[in-house]
Design a protein around this motif. Structure first.
Motif, PDB file in Angstrom:
ATOM      1  N   VAL A 125       0.836  -1.203   0.000  1.00  0.00           N
ATOM      2  CA  VAL A 125       0.000   0.000   0.000  1.00  0.00           C
ATOM      3  C   VAL A 125       0.865   1.244   0.000  1.00  0.00           C
ATOM      4  O   VAL A 125       0.577   2.227  -0.707  1.00  0.00           O
ATOM      5  CB  VAL A 125      -0.950  -0.019   1.217  1.00  0.00           C
ATOM      6  CG1 VAL A 125      -1.669   1.312   1.360  1.00  0.00           C
ATOM      7  CG2 VAL A 125      -1.958  -1.141   1.084  1.00  0.00           C
ATOM      8  N   ARG A 126       1.942   1.218   0.774  1.00  0.00           N
ATOM      9  CA  ARG A 126       2.809   2.387   0.823  1.00  0.00           C
ATOM     10  C   ARG A 126       3.429   2.656  -0.546  1.00  0.00           C
ATOM     11  O   ARG A 126       3.479   3.814  -1.005  1.00  0.00           O
ATOM     12  CB  ARG A 126       3.899   2.162   1.865  1.00  0.00           C
ATOM     13  CG  ARG A 126       4.853   3.339   2.009  1.00  0.00           C
ATOM     14  CD  ARG A 126       5.817   3.109   3.154  1.00  0.00           C
ATOM     15  NE  ARG A 126       6.573   1.874   2.960  1.00  0.00           N
ATOM     16  CZ  ARG A 126       7.416   1.388   3.859  1.00  0.00           C
ATOM     17  NH1 ARG A 126       7.581   2.003   5.007  1.00  0.00           N
ATOM     18  NH2 ARG A 126       8.079   0.265   3.614  1.00  0.00           N
ATOM     19  N   LYS A 127       3.899   1.598  -1.207  1.00  0.00           N
ATOM     20  CA  LYS A 127       4.473   1.786  -2.538  1.00  0.00           C
ATOM     21  C   LYS A 127       3.412   2.276  -3.519  1.00  0.00           C
ATOM     22  O   LYS A 127       3.685   3.136  -4.372  1.00  0.00           O
ATOM     23  CB  LYS A 127       5.075   0.477  -3.025  1.00  0.00           C
ATOM     24  CG  LYS A 127       6.315   0.039  -2.244  1.00  0.00           C
ATOM     25  CD  LYS A 127       6.838  -1.291  -2.747  1.00  0.00           C
ATOM     26  CE  LYS A 127       8.069  -1.744  -1.970  1.00  0.00           C
ATOM     27  NZ  LYS A 127       8.563  -3.062  -2.435  1.00  0.00           N
ATOM     28  N   HIS A 128       2.190   1.721  -3.388  1.00  0.00           N
ATOM     29  CA  HIS A 128       1.109   2.131  -4.296  1.00  0.00           C
ATOM     30  C   HIS A 128       0.775   3.604  -4.115  1.00  0.00           C
ATOM     31  O   HIS A 128       0.631   4.358  -5.097  1.00  0.00           O
ATOM     32  CB  HIS A 128      -0.124   1.267  -4.043  1.00  0.00           C
ATOM     33  CG  HIS A 128      -1.278   1.570  -4.955  1.00  0.00           C
ATOM     34  ND1 HIS A 128      -1.178   1.553  -6.336  1.00  0.00           N
ATOM     35  CD2 HIS A 128      -2.568   1.899  -4.672  1.00  0.00           C
ATOM     36  CE1 HIS A 128      -2.336   1.861  -6.880  1.00  0.00           C
ATOM     37  NE2 HIS A 128      -3.213   2.077  -5.883  1.00  0.00           N
ATOM     38  N   LEU A 129       0.666   4.034  -2.835  1.00  0.00           N
ATOM     39  CA  LEU A 129       0.363   5.443  -2.583  1.00  0.00           C
ATOM     40  C   LEU A 129       1.507   6.337  -3.046  1.00  0.00           C
ATOM     41  O   LEU A 129       1.273   7.434  -3.588  1.00  0.00           O
ATOM     42  CB  LEU A 129       0.089   5.654  -1.100  1.00  0.00           C
ATOM     43  CG  LEU A 129      -1.152   4.960  -0.527  1.00  0.00           C
ATOM     44  CD1 LEU A 129      -1.296   5.279   0.948  1.00  0.00           C
ATOM     45  CD2 LEU A 129      -2.411   5.375  -1.287  1.00  0.00           C
ATOM     46  N   THR A 130       2.737   5.878  -2.830  1.00  0.00           N
ATOM     47  CA  THR A 130       3.884   6.670  -3.286  1.00  0.00           C
ATOM     48  C   THR A 130       3.872   6.824  -4.799  1.00  0.00           C
ATOM     49  O   THR A 130       4.164   7.912  -5.337  1.00  0.00           O
ATOM     50  CB  THR A 130       5.191   6.001  -2.826  1.00  0.00           C
ATOM     51  OG1 THR A 130       5.177   5.862  -1.405  1.00  0.00           O
ATOM     52  CG2 THR A 130       6.391   6.822  -3.240  1.00  0.00           C
ATOM     53  N   GLN A 131       3.538   5.729  -5.494  1.00  0.00           N
ATOM     54  CA  GLN A 131       3.446   5.811  -6.952  1.00  0.00           C
ATOM     55  C   GLN A 131       2.336   6.763  -7.383  1.00  0.00           C
ATOM     56  O   GLN A 131       2.488   7.523  -8.352  1.00  0.00           O
ATOM     57  CB  GLN A 131       3.204   4.421  -7.528  1.00  0.00           C
ATOM     58  CG  GLN A 131       4.393   3.485  -7.396  1.00  0.00           C
ATOM     59  CD  GLN A 131       4.081   2.084  -7.864  1.00  0.00           C
ATOM     60  OE1 GLN A 131       2.938   1.779  -8.197  1.00  0.00           O
ATOM     61  NE2 GLN A 131       5.098   1.213  -7.853  1.00  0.00           N
ATOM     62  N   LEU A 132       1.194   6.747  -6.661  1.00  0.00           N
ATOM     63  CA  LEU A 132       0.075   7.620  -7.025  1.00  0.00           C
ATOM     64  C   LEU A 132       0.447   9.090  -6.876  1.00  0.00           C
ATOM     65  O   LEU A 132       0.210   9.900  -7.787  1.00  0.00           O
ATOM     66  CB  LEU A 132      -1.145   7.292  -6.163  1.00  0.00           C
ATOM     67  CG  LEU A 132      -1.875   5.980  -6.468  1.00  0.00           C
ATOM     68  CD1 LEU A 132      -3.025   5.785  -5.509  1.00  0.00           C
ATOM     69  CD2 LEU A 132      -2.386   5.962  -7.914  1.00  0.00           C
ATOM     70  N   VAL A 133       1.019   9.429  -5.713  1.00  0.00           N
ATOM     71  CA  VAL A 133       1.360  10.845  -5.527  1.00  0.00           C
ATOM     72  C   VAL A 133       2.491  11.240  -6.467  1.00  0.00           C
ATOM     73  O   VAL A 133       2.558  12.388  -6.934  1.00  0.00           O
ATOM     74  CB  VAL A 133       1.722  11.120  -4.055  1.00  0.00           C
ATOM     75  CG1 VAL A 133       0.520  10.879  -3.144  1.00  0.00           C
ATOM     76  CG2 VAL A 133       2.894  10.262  -3.594  1.00  0.00           C
ATOM     77  N   GLY A 134       3.397  10.300  -6.749  1.00  0.00           N
ATOM     78  CA  GLY A 134       4.450  10.613  -7.711  1.00  0.00           C
ATOM     79  C   GLY A 134       3.888  10.842  -9.102  1.00  0.00           C
ATOM     80  O   GLY A 134       4.327  11.751  -9.823  1.00  0.00           O
TER      81      GLY A 134
ATOM     82  N   LEU B 158      -5.668   7.550  13.939  1.00  0.00           N
ATOM     83  CA  LEU B 158      -4.422   7.167  13.291  1.00  0.00           C
ATOM     84  C   LEU B 158      -4.620   7.138  11.778  1.00  0.00           C
ATOM     85  O   LEU B 158      -5.570   6.530  11.275  1.00  0.00           O
ATOM     86  CB  LEU B 158      -3.963   5.802  13.790  1.00  0.00           C
ATOM     87  CG  LEU B 158      -2.486   5.438  13.550  1.00  0.00           C
ATOM     88  CD1 LEU B 158      -1.577   6.371  14.338  1.00  0.00           C
ATOM     89  CD2 LEU B 158      -2.241   3.993  13.952  1.00  0.00           C
ATOM     90  N   ARG B 159      -3.725   7.796  11.053  1.00  0.00           N
ATOM     91  CA  ARG B 159      -3.842   7.906   9.595  1.00  0.00           C
ATOM     92  C   ARG B 159      -2.514   7.546   8.939  1.00  0.00           C
ATOM     93  O   ARG B 159      -1.437   7.753   9.499  1.00  0.00           O
ATOM     94  CB  ARG B 159      -4.205   9.340   9.183  1.00  0.00           C
ATOM     95  CG  ARG B 159      -5.504   9.853   9.765  1.00  0.00           C
ATOM     96  CD  ARG B 159      -6.702   9.216   9.119  1.00  0.00           C
ATOM     97  NE  ARG B 159      -7.955   9.807   9.600  1.00  0.00           N
ATOM     98  CZ  ARG B 159      -9.157   9.388   9.233  1.00  0.00           C
ATOM     99  NH1 ARG B 159      -9.252   8.368   8.396  1.00  0.00           N
ATOM    100  NH2 ARG B 159     -10.230   9.963   9.705  1.00  0.00           N
ATOM    101  N   LEU B 160      -2.645   7.034   7.709  1.00  0.00           N
ATOM    102  CA  LEU B 160      -1.499   6.797   6.840  1.00  0.00           C
ATOM    103  C   LEU B 160      -1.488   7.905   5.796  1.00  0.00           C
ATOM    104  O   LEU B 160      -2.468   8.069   5.054  1.00  0.00           O
ATOM    105  CB  LEU B 160      -1.598   5.430   6.173  1.00  0.00           C
ATOM    106  CG  LEU B 160      -0.534   5.091   5.130  1.00  0.00           C
ATOM    107  CD1 LEU B 160       0.850   5.052   5.747  1.00  0.00           C
ATOM    108  CD2 LEU B 160      -0.855   3.759   4.457  1.00  0.00           C
ATOM    109  N   VAL B 161      -0.408   8.679   5.747  1.00  0.00           N
ATOM    110  CA  VAL B 161      -0.341   9.854   4.885  1.00  0.00           C
ATOM    111  C   VAL B 161       0.833   9.686   3.929  1.00  0.00           C
ATOM    112  O   VAL B 161       1.974   9.496   4.362  1.00  0.00           O
ATOM    113  CB  VAL B 161      -0.176  11.145   5.706  1.00  0.00           C
ATOM    114  CG1 VAL B 161      -0.096  12.360   4.774  1.00  0.00           C
ATOM    115  CG2 VAL B 161      -1.318  11.293   6.695  1.00  0.00           C
ATOM    116  N   ALA B 162       0.535   9.757   2.604  1.00  0.00           N
ATOM    117  CA  ALA B 162       1.566   9.792   1.564  1.00  0.00           C
ATOM    118  C   ALA B 162       1.487  11.163   0.896  1.00  0.00           C
ATOM    119  O   ALA B 162       0.409  11.588   0.461  1.00  0.00           O
ATOM    120  CB  ALA B 162       1.345   8.686   0.543  1.00  0.00           C
TER     121      ALA B 162
END
Length: 756
Positions: A42-51, A251-255
């Motif tokens: 999920v972290r990689k996916h979100l990083t790819q999305l914001v990138g 608690l939140r996950l923020v990219a």
């Protein structure tokens, strides 16, 4: 059925549970790894999305720079004519749908085309900070983003300086470019549930949000700028992923990724979601794994519960039943376990063998108890006999002192005294047998002890056994003579039993200096005295030889041996710091080799000759405490004759009471150890507490075990064993008085005279 924690069934279940623990640990590790991998995905996916979104934004800005650069070359926009300028804006906007709100600001800072306010904000007008940067830049300058509204997306404004054909500054062109990629990202990208996309600037101002947040877009959220600054300081300023609590405590996950913007007033895109979304799939898989783990564990426990009865408990219960029968005295109890193999069968066979031998063991135990009772009886007899011998020896000494040298009765008295003294060795053997004799470690020659033991062997050896004694030792050893004699007697008796048809028993003593390094069967290098007891009997097998020093182990029949003889020999040798080794060959005989270390004499043990004392110069008051009347009378007569003032009492209570009531203090205490009510050591400690320097002579009939260390350690305390002569008593009194004399009491410097 309610088994306790100590029951075998429960232990089997615990064992199964323990064996199941690795599976539990592996499952938990798999679940944790699955969660970590899901979170990483999920972290990689979100990083790819914001990138990807940041890349779209870069393309937008690049396209906007080309567009505004082209528009800045149009003469109608440069010349400042409103009609011509607005017509040019309308014409050019058809070819650039992403460009909206074009505005021209003249050199005086007034909007003369488009407007009323340029997309870049009021800073483009007059002396605004953005206007200053535009004048210094050769290309388009990016201004502050504009928030989204109900009818349009957020805008990224670009501004560029307008110059006429001569290069003179003619004004500023500002255009807002739609951030259409934001809606396209939300529409065309498969985003996880509950994901919130937002664009905010460094001040916490919300420019856009998907899904929409009514009342939030276009406002500044308090505290958000601090969180953004914290991310820039602790993580990468441009992009990163962080888990933290939001302003509402969730608690939140923020990219996040910083978009192309003014460095002093930067803008960033953020994707926010709950971590539970990332863990949803692995949590479901974890529930399935745990379900199967619990089911498998329950099945294993059920199988262990019911399988234990058939495979283990049935035979164990048979063992328990046989054990209970054996405990009630039923020596015929047997397990009856058969048809099985492995440890349980071995245990059952061992139990059956033990039950078969128990009767023999019990008989040996009864014999040992009889020997112990006999030993206690022997100790008591020896104690009483010592008192009688003390009276006989002392009375003979007094009688000899009264007779002239040529009196015919002196020979008979000497015979009486010598016989009584020799009887003392008999009591010593009785005390050694009962283990109540004090151990002595005085340096002495071992050859005399061996010769004395050999003289006793004639009583136990048959005529068919020849005894050959060879002593060539001249070194001193620290041993207790009684224990060594007993050890030699035990070895000789064993040799006699090994030669039922006769043979040769050899006892050899010699000195050996071992200088080579230690080898098998030899003690360490040094000076040693070697004692060898060798016979020509039937010998021992290797299996028997391994167990000869075990207590109660014997190869003799019931009633013929206790199995304690060699164990006592081994203990005696160990006590004296020696080594013992046995060599035996079947049908060829046995040799026992004992090594004793050579003794060195200390200064206090150097032999000296006692000097003859002068008569007592001052009266010396002696308190005598002795419960045996004949011994008490003897002590009083010997001391009175030697010139002492004597007060004799019959018990410890009376001794303590009399010592406190006497008009003059006691100068010396003589007390027996074994007295009723109050023992002699207690009397000595009580009087020593009153007079710390009081000389004390302790008389022992059988033991010194348990005597207070602080009493025996005093130089003014002398211990004397019964029986003793008059000379022994006076010598002990002299030694106690002249060790540390009481303060203020004059003492002589010589020993009492030998009146014998």
């Amino acid at each position: 059925m309610h088994p306790s924690l100590s029951s075998l069934r429960t232990r089997l279940l615990l064992l199964v549970a323990a064996a199941y623990l690795p599976a539990v640990g592996l499952t938990l590790w798999t679940i944790m790894r699955d969660r970590e991998e899901a979170f990483d995905h999920v972290r990689k996916h979100l990083t790819q999305l914001v990138g990807s979104a940041a890349h779209e934004d870069d393309l937008l800005i690049a396209s906007g720079r080309r567009i505004i650069g082209t528009w800045a070359q149009v003469p109608e926009i440069i010349n400042g004519n409103r009609t011509e300028c607005e017509a040019a804006f309308a014409r050019l906007s058809r070819f650039a749908p992403s460009a909206i709100l074009p505005t021209r600001v003249n050199a005086e800072g007034q909007v003369d085309c488009g407007g009323p306010v340029p997309p870049g904000g009021a800073g483009l007008v007059g002396d605004g900070p953005i206007a200053s940067r535009i004048l210094l830049a050769d290309s388009a300058t990016q201004g502050n983003h504009l928030p989204a509204t109900a009818d349009r997306e957020a805008l990224a404004p670009l501004s560029i300086a307008l110059r006429d054909s001569t290069g003179r500054f003619a004004g500023v062109l500002s255009i807002g470019f739609r951030m259409t990629w934001l809606n396209r990202l939300a529409t065309n990208t498969e985003l996880p549930d509950s994901v919130q996309l937002s664009i905010v600037d460094s001040t916490g101002f919300v420019l856009a949000a998907i899904p929409g947040m009514p009342g939030v877009v276009g406002t500044r959220i308090p505290g958000l700028n601090a969180l953004i600054e914290q991310d820039r300081q602790t993580l990468s300023p441009e992009s990163g992923v962080v888990i933290r609590k939001s302003r509402d405590g969730i608690l939140r996950l923020v990219a996040y990724h910083q978009l192309s913007s003014d460095d002093e007033h930067f803008v960033r895109l953020a994707l926010t979601m709950s971590p539970d979304v990332a863990y949803a799939a692995p949590n479901e898989r974890a529930r399935v794994r745990l379900f199967f783990l619990v089911v498998a564990g329950a099945v294993a426990l059920v199988i262990a519960w019911f399988g234990a009865e058939a495979l283990v408990l049935r035979d164990v219960n048979a063992l328990l039943a046989a054990t209970k029968r054996l405990g009630t005295g039923d020596l015929s109890a047997r397990t009856g376990v058969s048809g099985t193999t492995g440890e349980i069968r071995q245990l059952a066979d061992a139990f059956d063998t033990m039950a078969s031998q128990l009767e023999v063991r019990q008989e040996r135990m009864r014999h040992a108890e009889r020997m112990e009772s006999l030993g206690r009886l022997a100790g008591g007899v020896a104690h009483d006999f010592n008192n009688l011998l003390t009276a006989i020896v002392g009375s003979a000494d007094l009688a000899l002192d009264e007779l002239p040298p040529d009196h015919p009765a002196r020979a008979e008295l000497q015979t009486i005294k010598a016989s009584a003294s020799r009887s003392g060795s008999l009591t010593r053997q009785l005390l050694d047998f009962s283990r109540r004799a004090p151990l002595s470690n005085a340096p002495q020659r071992l050859d005399a002890i061996v010769q004395g033991a050999a003289a006793l062997l004639v009583r136990v050896m048959p005529a068919s056994v020849t005894v050959d004694v060879r002593t060539s030792s001249h070194k001193l050893v620290r041993v207790d003579a009684g224990r060594i004699e007993q050890a030699i007697m035990n070895l000789a008796v064993n040799s006699r039993d090994a030669m039922p048809n006769g043979g040769l028993l050899t006892i050899e003593l010699d000195d050996v200096d071992i200088k080579e390094p230690t080898v098998p069967d030899l003690p360490p290098p040094g000076s040693w005295v070697r004692l060898q007891v060798r016979d020509t009997g039937h010998g021992m097998s290797p299996d028997v030889l391994k167990r000869i020093f075990e207590p109660f182990f014997t190869t003799k029949g019931v009633g013929q041996g206790t199995g304690l003889g060699l164990a006592m020999v081994y203990g005696t040798v160990q006590y004296h710091g020696g080594h013992i080794h046995v060599c035996s060959t079947p049908n060829e005989g046995t040799t026992v080799v004992i090594w004793f270390p050579e003794a060195s004499l200390s200064r206090d043990e150097t032999p000296h000759t006692a000097t003859v004392p002068d008569p007592l110069e001052v009266p010396t008051h002696v308190l005598v405490a002795e419960d045996q009347p004949e011994v008490r009378s003897l002590l009083q007569r010997i001391l009175t004759k030697a010139g002492f003032l004597v007060t004799a009492v019959e018990n410890g209570h009376e001794a303590i009471s009399v010592s406190r009531s006497l008009p003059t203090p006691v100068d010396l205490l003589i007390t027996d150890y074994d007295m009723p009510h109050v023992r002699g050591d207690a009397v000595a400690l009580t009087l020593r507490a009153i007079n710390p320097g009081l000389p004390i002579v302790l008389i022992s009939g059988f033991t010194r075990d348990g005597w207070p260390t602080e009493l025996l350690a005093s130089a003014a305390t002398v211990v004397m064993d019964k029986p003793f002569s008059a000379q022994d008593l006076l010598t002990a009194v002299y030694s106690a008085r002249h060790a540390t004399p009481p303060a203020g009491t004059p003492t002589s410097t010589t020993a009492p005279p030998d009146r014998n």
